[in-house]
Design an enzyme around this catalytic site. Structure first.
Site, mmCIF file in Angstrom:
data_model
loop_
_atom_site.group_PDB
_atom_site.id
_atom_site.type_symbol
_atom_site.label_atom_id
_atom_site.label_comp_id
_atom_site.label_asym_id
_atom_site.label_seq_id
_atom_site.Cartn_x
_atom_site.Cartn_y
_atom_site.Cartn_z
ATOM 1 C CD GLU B 52 -1.672 -2.497 1.554
ATOM 2 O OE1 GLU B 52 -0.560 -2.672 1.746
ATOM 3 O OE2 GLU B 52 -2.299 -3.310 1.761
ATOM 4 C CD GLN B 115 -7.340 -7.260 7.844
ATOM 5 O OE1 GLN B 115 -8.024 -6.771 6.978
ATOM 6 N NE2 GLN B 115 -5.881 -7.534 7.387
ATOM 7 C CG MET B 476 23.221 11.504 2.189
ATOM 8 S SD MET B 476 24.365 12.386 1.344
ATOM 9 C CE MET B 476 23.344 13.281 -0.005
#
Lengths: 182, 572
Positions: B52, B115, B476
């Site tokens: 998602e 859920q 980085m």
């Protein structure tokens, strides 16, 4: 410094949470917050007293306006306004000190709303300074319990146009169309 | 007037269709199943993602590339919480997306049902606004309002959490009656006439003015106006990372990117300017460095649509609150033409000093540098690709070495710095602009965060080219460890999979490049191939991005490359 901000919001579930969450998220330290009904059922009114460094109030106001449910925000810190809060103070009140206590309550134009053989509850309404003063004079007797509301505040004089009224943008914005949803 | 009976699920799609939505990115699950069941009856293309988070980044990339509103859909609980990173990314970069999540039945709310999660509570500080909808009757208005809020003013993400029963029940569908009812807003947003006069006075008296152009230029669609303004007054333009593309890189007034890894001449010009015109940017700490030492001799004019940004970080001498395009329309006719010849010459001199030491002008030492890859990619694509970058060193090199001429041609996560953004965001970008050449430029670390979306690329049969800038490190972070932690490389070396084989396992053509000479042929081959391609560029392991302003340091006190090998981008 302490700032007093009056916020009109839509009377919908979760709006208090949005305002409180904004203050937490942006590190605005709330001193007191009171919320209740207004003359219009669809609008709630909040009075937020908040400790802010100099010059930061405008940012809080701008951020509050970014909440979709916020209708109108006014920083009335330096305006002519009436501000009141309510306190209930339960004081130790043995018979020998009681007459003196009752005198004090009268001086502060407070009221006794409960009385037992050992204690009494004083109810006081006023601005924060007055209530702070009352608390100080009652303290030597022994304060057993205290509950204070946050402050509610209102500008003196005639009210401005009602919050949320669509009339506001017609004169000032001119032909320029600005979306206020930021 | 349209009036008929529909289920809440049908109303979701009917409303999206009427709002012009043709593509959504999502992942089904229990609480959103009624909506998915109804979807098949509507002419909307659903892109099945693999996570998602990918759906939200795709919606974000779709919005940034195309200028519309991106839509992501997920189920309740974990589906919704997986969206959080993507929503926060969109919030920080003012990207208009609408996320629709299923929620457990309204009677189960608060019961810790299977859920169930309080997604409106969770996303409160990272959305512009959100809705919990428990009745079918309220769905249409919530969606219409969400689209308006997401796209208007300073854009941002809006989430709509719709309970399962609201999707299942039927009600009268009345589009017209469900028009947005958003409260009228504050009356004091437009600048007063006096503000304009003050701004003009500052502009006309400035000798060393500089425009700082941010994402707001693109969001406002003010590219032409900014250009007209700059050309009329001969004011050079520096860009924030998200401002890149709002002004043509090849334009004589373009300076390039400012900030932590901005070009040395840009940062020095900012520090020496006497007037900064901030157009739709918010003085992020990555842009200013030490605020006490930031552009001390410069007056600041801040043109900004969000009043909450005024004086937040940098005190504005004049604030013009409003849509940049509108504000510039009023300013431009009143601007007196100017030359600023000395100032432009001076900046040109700063630029020249840097470019003679540029990596592109140095002899090949046999190593493959990321800067070479990006430079060659830029040349081969004629600077016309939509490049979607991830976060880290490659992102900064891309900003330095890929010269963007068009707005919405660089898509990257700026404010939140979300690793894993690039691949899914590129998928969204491709759906928004199917005819564009889309390149993902991504590090080996960030790629592995969302690489499952390669499956989405293949399933959707879309053509995206992926360039992995692979240095075997979280580059980085390694650079910071090199500079500030005495080269203690704690948890930054990566043992990577074979990306070429991996790509091929997904059904994507894979290529490997280890030498400079292979870069151009590989890019050409990838471009000639109709279909997705992944190129693994094995680059120099311990290269760093220069110049660098250490976090909290003064903008002009940059760390420069110690050797003469690589300096920074030149005008190529």
């Amino acid at each position: 410094m302490l700032n007093t901000i009056v916020v009109h919001v839509e009377n919908k579930p979760g709006v208090l949470n949005r305002v409180a969450s904004l203050c937490r998220r942006r590190a605005f330290n709330i001193e007191s917050l009171s919320v209740g009904h207004t003359e219009r059922p669809e609008v709630s009114r909040m009075t937020i007293v908040v400790e802010l460094p100099e010059g930061i109030a405008a940012r809080l106001v701008a951020n509050l306006y970014k909440l979709v449910n916020v209708l109108e925000v006014a920083d009335i810190t330096s305006a002519a306004a009436v501000s009141r809060s309510l306190a209930m103070i339960k004081v130790n009140a043995p018979p020998d000190s009681r007459p003196y206590l009752l005198q004090l309550v009268q001086v502060f134009r407070a009221r006794v709303v409960d009385l037992t053989s050992e204690s009494l509850i004083v109810e006081a309404t006023g601005n924060e300074e007055k209530i702070d003063g009352l608390v100080e004079v009652l303290r030597p007797f022994g304060i057993l319990e205290m509950a204070r509301t946050g402050c509610v505040a209102m500008l003196r004089g005639r009210p401005r146009a009602a919050a949320g009224a669509p009339a506001l943008d017609s004169e000032t914005a001119g032909e320029e169309e600005i979306s206020y949803s930021v | 007037m349209t009036t008929n009976i529909k289920t809440g699920a049908e109303i979701i799609w009917e409303s999206l269709l009427r709002l012009g939505v043709r593509t959504v990115f999502g992942y089904p699950g229990g609480a959103i199943l009624p909506a998915y069941d109804a979807m098949t009856r509507y002419d909307i293309h659903h892109v099945l993602v693999r996570h998602e988070q990918g759906a939200t980044h795709m919606a974000d990339g779709y919005a940034r590339a195309g200028g519309g509103v991106g839509v992501a859909i997920a189920t309740s609980g974990p589906g919704a919480t997986n969206m959080v990173t993507g929503i926060a990314t969109a919030m920080m970069d003012s990207s208009p997306i609408v996320c629709i999540t299923g929620q457990v039945g309204s009677k189960l709310i608060g019961s810790d049902a299977f859920q169930e999660t309080d997604i409106t509570g969770i996303t409160l500080p990272i959305t512009k606004h959100n809705y919990l909808v428990t009745r079918a009757e309220d769905i249409c208005r919530a969606i219409r309002e969400a689209f308006h809020i997401a796209a208007s003013g300073r854009p941002g993400p809006v989430l709509i959490d719709i309970t399962k029963d609201a999707q299942q029940t039927s009600c009268k569908f009345d589009w017209d009656a469900a028009a947005p009812q958003i409260p009228a807003r504050r009356p004091d947003l437009a600048p007063a006439a006096g503000d304009y006069a003050q701004a003009l006075e500052l502009i006309h008296s400035a000798r060393r003015p500089l425009i700082l152009a941010g994402h707001g230029v693109i969001l406002s669609g003010a590219m032409q106006e900014v250009r007209a303004f700059a050309e009329k007054a001969n004011i050079p333009i520096a860009m924030t990372l998200l401002g890149i593309g709002c002004f043509p890189a090849s334009h004589r007034l373009n300076l390039g990117m400012m900030g932590m890894h901005g070009e040395a001449w840009v940062n020095n010009a900012i520090q020496e300017s006497d007037l900064l015109l901030a157009f739709g940017m918010r003085f992020d700490d990555r842009v200013t460095g030490d605020l006490k030492k930031y552009a001390q001799s410069a007056k600041k004019i801040h043109v900004e649509i969000d009043p909450a940004e005024i004086n937040k970080v940098v005190k504005a001498d004049v604030a013009l609150i409003g849509d940049l395009r509108g504000v510039l329309h009023k300013l431009i006719p009143k601007i007196e033409p100017a030359e600023h010849g000395d100032w432009l010459d001076y900046i040109q001199k700063l630029k020249g000093e840097v470019s003679v030491r540029d990596i592109q002008n140095l002899p090949d030492d046999g190593h493959l540098y990321a800067a070479h890859v990006i430079h060659d990619l830029w040349r081969e694509t004629h600077g016309s690709a939509v490049v979607v970058t991830d976060v880290g060193q490659h992102q900064m090199w891309e900003a330095q070495y890929y010269h963007h001429e068009e707005p919405r041609s660089l898509i990257t996560s700026g404010g939140l710095g979300t690793m894993g953004f690039a691949l899914p965001a590129a998928i969204g970008a491709k759906f928004a602009r199917p005819d564009a050449e889309v390149w993902v430029v991504v590090g080996d670390g960030g790629f592995q965060m969302t690489m499952a979306e390669m499956a989405t690329i293949v399933q959707e049969k879309i053509d995206i080219k992926i360039a992995i800038i692979n240095n075997g490190y979280l580059g980085m972070v390694r650079q910071w460890q090199e500079f500030f932690y005495d080269r203690r490389y704690a948890s930054t070396p990566l043992l990577n999979p074979d990306f070429v084989k991996l790509a091929e396992a997904f059904g994507i053509r894979g290529m490997a490049v280890t030498e400079r000479g292979q870069v151009i042929p590989s890019v050409r081959e990838a471009r000639a191939h109709s279909g997705p391609v992944l190129i693994n560029f094995q680059v120099e392991q311990e290269d760093s991005v220069y110049p660098m302003v250490p976090a909290g340091g003064a903008l002009h006190a940059m760390i420069r490359r110690p050797s003469v090998l690589v300096e920074t981008a030149a005008d190529a």
